[in-house]
Design a protein around this motif. Structure first.
Motif, PDB file in Angstrom:
ATOM      1  N   PHE A  94      -5.529 135.351 120.255  1.00 32.01           N
ATOM      2  CA  PHE A  94      -4.665 135.558 119.049  1.00 32.01           C
ATOM      3  C   PHE A  94      -4.632 134.584 118.325  1.00 32.01           C
ATOM      4  O   PHE A  94      -4.498 134.322 117.228  1.00 32.01           O
ATOM      5  CB  PHE A  94      -3.452 136.466 119.739  1.00 32.01           C
ATOM      6  N   ASP A  95      -3.942 133.456 118.955  1.00 32.18           N
ATOM      7  CA  ASP A  95      -3.749 132.118 118.365  1.00 32.18           C
ATOM      8  C   ASP A  95      -4.990 131.361 117.729  1.00 32.18           C
ATOM      9  O   ASP A  95      -4.667 131.011 116.576  1.00 32.18           O
ATOM     10  CB  ASP A  95      -2.932 131.168 119.573  1.00 32.18           C
ATOM     11  N   ARG A  96      -5.781 131.483 118.543  1.00 33.07           N
ATOM     12  CA  ARG A  96      -7.106 130.699 118.068  1.00 33.07           C
ATOM     13  C   ARG A  96      -7.625 131.388 116.796  1.00 33.07           C
ATOM     14  O   ARG A  96      -8.056 130.754 115.691  1.00 33.07           O
ATOM     15  CB  ARG A  96      -8.329 130.469 119.039  1.00 33.07           C
ATOM     16  N   PHE A  97      -7.636 132.706 116.804  1.00 32.97           N
ATOM     17  CA  PHE A  97      -8.273 133.377 115.701  1.00 32.97           C
ATOM     18  C   PHE A  97      -7.380 133.434 114.157  1.00 32.97           C
ATOM     19  O   PHE A  97      -7.906 133.314 113.131  1.00 32.97           O
ATOM     20  CB  PHE A  97      -8.323 134.875 115.960  1.00 32.97           C
ATOM     21  N   LEU A  98      -6.043 133.466 114.268  1.00 31.38           N
ATOM     22  CA  LEU A  98      -5.194 133.863 113.147  1.00 31.38           C
ATOM     23  C   LEU A  98      -4.641 132.417 112.743  1.00 31.38           C
ATOM     24  O   LEU A  98      -4.456 132.656 111.489  1.00 31.38           O
ATOM     25  CB  LEU A  98      -4.293 134.753 113.564  1.00 31.38           C
ATOM     26  N   ALA A  99      -4.447 131.638 113.313  1.00 30.98           N
ATOM     27  CA  ALA A  99      -3.792 130.426 112.700  1.00 30.98           C
ATOM     28  C   ALA A  99      -4.102 129.041 113.509  1.00 30.98           C
ATOM     29  O   ALA A  99      -4.815 129.155 114.311  1.00 30.98           O
ATOM     30  CB  ALA A  99      -2.092 130.323 112.941  1.00 30.98           C
ATOM     31  N   CYS A 100      -3.774 127.674 112.931  1.00 29.41           N
ATOM     32  CA  CYS A 100      -4.131 126.486 113.439  1.00 29.41           C
ATOM     33  C   CYS A 100      -2.827 125.805 113.223  1.00 29.41           C
ATOM     34  O   CYS A 100      -2.034 125.666 112.243  1.00 29.41           O
ATOM     35  CB  CYS A 100      -5.513 126.100 113.134  1.00 29.41           C
ATOM     36  N   GLU A 101      -2.893 124.528 113.719  1.00 26.42           N
ATOM     37  CA  GLU A 101      -1.906 123.786 113.466  1.00 26.42           C
ATOM     38  C   GLU A 101      -1.607 123.230 111.969  1.00 26.42           C
ATOM     39  O   GLU A 101      -0.491 123.036 111.577  1.00 26.42           O
ATOM     40  CB  GLU A 101      -1.955 122.254 114.337  1.00 26.42           C
ATOM     41  N   TRP A 102      -2.834 123.057 111.305  1.00 27.43           N
ATOM     42  CA  TRP A 102      -2.539 122.753 109.932  1.00 27.43           C
ATOM     43  C   TRP A 102      -2.465 123.693 108.693  1.00 27.43           C
ATOM     44  O   TRP A 102      -2.215 123.351 107.656  1.00 27.43           O
ATOM     45  CB  TRP A 102      -3.635 121.529 109.582  1.00 27.43           C
ATOM     46  N   SER A 103      -2.830 124.760 109.317  1.00 28.60           N
ATOM     47  CA  SER A 103      -2.939 126.117 108.306  1.00 28.60           C
ATOM     48  C   SER A 103      -1.627 126.538 107.472  1.00 28.60           C
ATOM     49  O   SER A 103      -0.662 126.562 108.458  1.00 28.60           O
ATOM     50  CB  SER A 103      -3.538 127.025 108.815  1.00 28.60           C
ATOM     51  N   PRO A 104      -1.423 126.489 106.421  1.00 31.41           N
ATOM     52  CA  PRO A 104      -0.332 127.090 105.791  1.00 31.41           C
ATOM     53  C   PRO A 104      -0.041 128.577 105.835  1.00 31.41           C
ATOM     54  O   PRO A 104      -0.008 129.399 105.112  1.00 31.41           O
ATOM     55  CB  PRO A 104      -0.440 126.541 104.446  1.00 31.41           C
ATOM     56  N   THR A 105       0.026 128.974 107.168  1.00 28.68           N
ATOM     57  CA  THR A 105       0.001 130.338 107.434  1.00 28.68           C
ATOM     58  C   THR A 105       1.286 131.058 107.500  1.00 28.68           C
ATOM     59  O   THR A 105       2.253 130.454 108.200  1.00 28.68           O
ATOM     60  CB  THR A 105      -0.738 130.571 108.567  1.00 28.68           C
ATOM     61  N   ARG A 106       1.572 132.140 106.989  1.00 30.96           N
ATOM     62  CA  ARG A 106       2.722 133.143 107.070  1.00 30.96           C
ATOM     63  C   ARG A 106       2.232 134.397 107.721  1.00 30.96           C
ATOM     64  O   ARG A 106       1.206 135.253 107.599  1.00 30.96           O
ATOM     65  CB  ARG A 106       3.597 132.892 105.981  1.00 30.96           C
ATOM     66  N   PHE A 107       3.131 135.319 108.492  1.00 34.47           N
ATOM     67  CA  PHE A 107       2.798 136.546 108.756  1.00 34.47           C
ATOM     68  C   PHE A 107       3.865 137.461 107.938  1.00 34.47           C
ATOM     69  O   PHE A 107       4.750 137.340 108.327  1.00 34.47           O
ATOM     70  CB  PHE A 107       3.348 136.857 110.500  1.00 34.47           C
ATOM     71  N   LEU A 108       2.959 138.056 107.187  1.00 35.57           N
ATOM     72  CA  LEU A 108       3.801 139.291 106.356  1.00 35.57           C
ATOM     73  C   LEU A 108       4.036 140.360 107.168  1.00 35.57           C
ATOM     74  O   LEU A 108       3.070 141.001 107.108  1.00 35.57           O
ATOM     75  CB  LEU A 108       3.076 139.450 105.140  1.00 35.57           C
ATOM     76  N   GLU A 109       5.205 140.699 107.523  1.00 36.57           N
ATOM     77  CA  GLU A 109       5.598 141.829 108.266  1.00 36.57           C
ATOM     78  C   GLU A 109       5.893 142.993 107.475  1.00 36.57           C
ATOM     79  O   GLU A 109       6.783 142.879 106.704  1.00 36.57           O
ATOM     80  CB  GLU A 109       6.600 141.590 109.395  1.00 36.57           C
TER      81      GLU A 109
END
Length: 238
Positions: free
Chosen positions: A135-150
């Motif tokens: 789950f962690d490896r697929f969806l995000a990484c340390e540098w990515s500007p990622t948000r979870f839109l719930e």
């Protein structure tokens, strides 16, 4: 591609070996991948999106298949977007859902939803029994500007749109949702909410990854008005 950072160092581009295509059983695929350990990668990510790349985990890639050019990068020009009748119905059907923009952090709640979604939608496909590390490896990484839109109804988590937020726009990385609520059209609803979020933040585009003409898993992308496709290095409306 060269770095936009102060070092102005070039970034290496690798080519993967041929592997099974995820869309056509009788075809093989190959990708170009930007050096995943380059310190320039976070600064270059937005420019890479504009050139047809996409992120999966810590890898920024684009298809470079030897005998196929079916995968076309697609994005929505949010200022020109107008929902069609079906999308307006989807908006009304899901008007009871609250949008919460959260950090990209795995929790027991969102991981359980992810597992349920994969078990229902991708049974037997190799993704349907993920571990937390997957789950962690697929969806995000340390540098990515990622948000979870719930998307929540009365507090209950029904969907998560994994979204990267950049100055060039939003990148729709992946969406998963409660399979029993599939009639709501939660995948379409997630894109509509991403478009609305981009509009409210004055971001120009929502990047949808790759579109394949005539492929049943990709038809939904073509139904979004103001869709642009990257052809011969130029974003075109047709």
């Amino acid at each position: 591609m060269t770095s936009a950072s102060a070092t102005n160092e070039p970034i290496r581009v690798f080519q993967t070996l041929e592997h099974a295509c995820g869309y056509y059983a009788d075809r093989t695929a190959r990708n170009l991948v930007l050096d995943p350990v380059s310190p320039a990668l976070p600064q270059l990510y937005g420019r890479a999106l504009e050139r047809g790349f996409r992120r999966s985990g810590g890898h920024v890639y684009r298809p470079n298949c030897p005998s196929c050019r079916a995968c076309i990068s697609a994005r929505i020009a949010v200022e020109r977007f107008v929902p069609d009748r079906s999308q307006r119905r989807c908006e009304r059907r899901n008007a009871d859902l609250e949008l919460r923009v959260q950090p990209a952090i795995a929790t027991d709640e969102n991981f359980a939803l992810y597992r349920r979604y994969l078990a229902a939608r991708h049974a037997g496909g190799g993704m349907d029994d993920p571990e937390p590390d997957d789950f962690d490896r697929f969806l995000a990484c340390e540098w990515s500007p990622t948000r979870f839109l719930e998307l929540r109804r009365d507090g209950e988590l029904l969907a998560v749109a994994v979204t990267d937020v950049l100055p060039v726009g939003l990148s729709a990385v992946y969406t998963f949702y409660a399979p029993e609520h599939a009639p709501r059209g939660l995948g379409t609803c997630a894109i509509l909410r991403q478009i609305a979020l981009a509009q409210s933040n004055r971001l120009p585009h929502v990047y949808l990854g790759y579109w394949i003409a005539g492929h049943p898993k990709m038809d939904y992308k073509a139904r979004f008005h103001a869709l642009e496709r990257l052809r011969d290095g130029v974003w075109r409306t047709q």
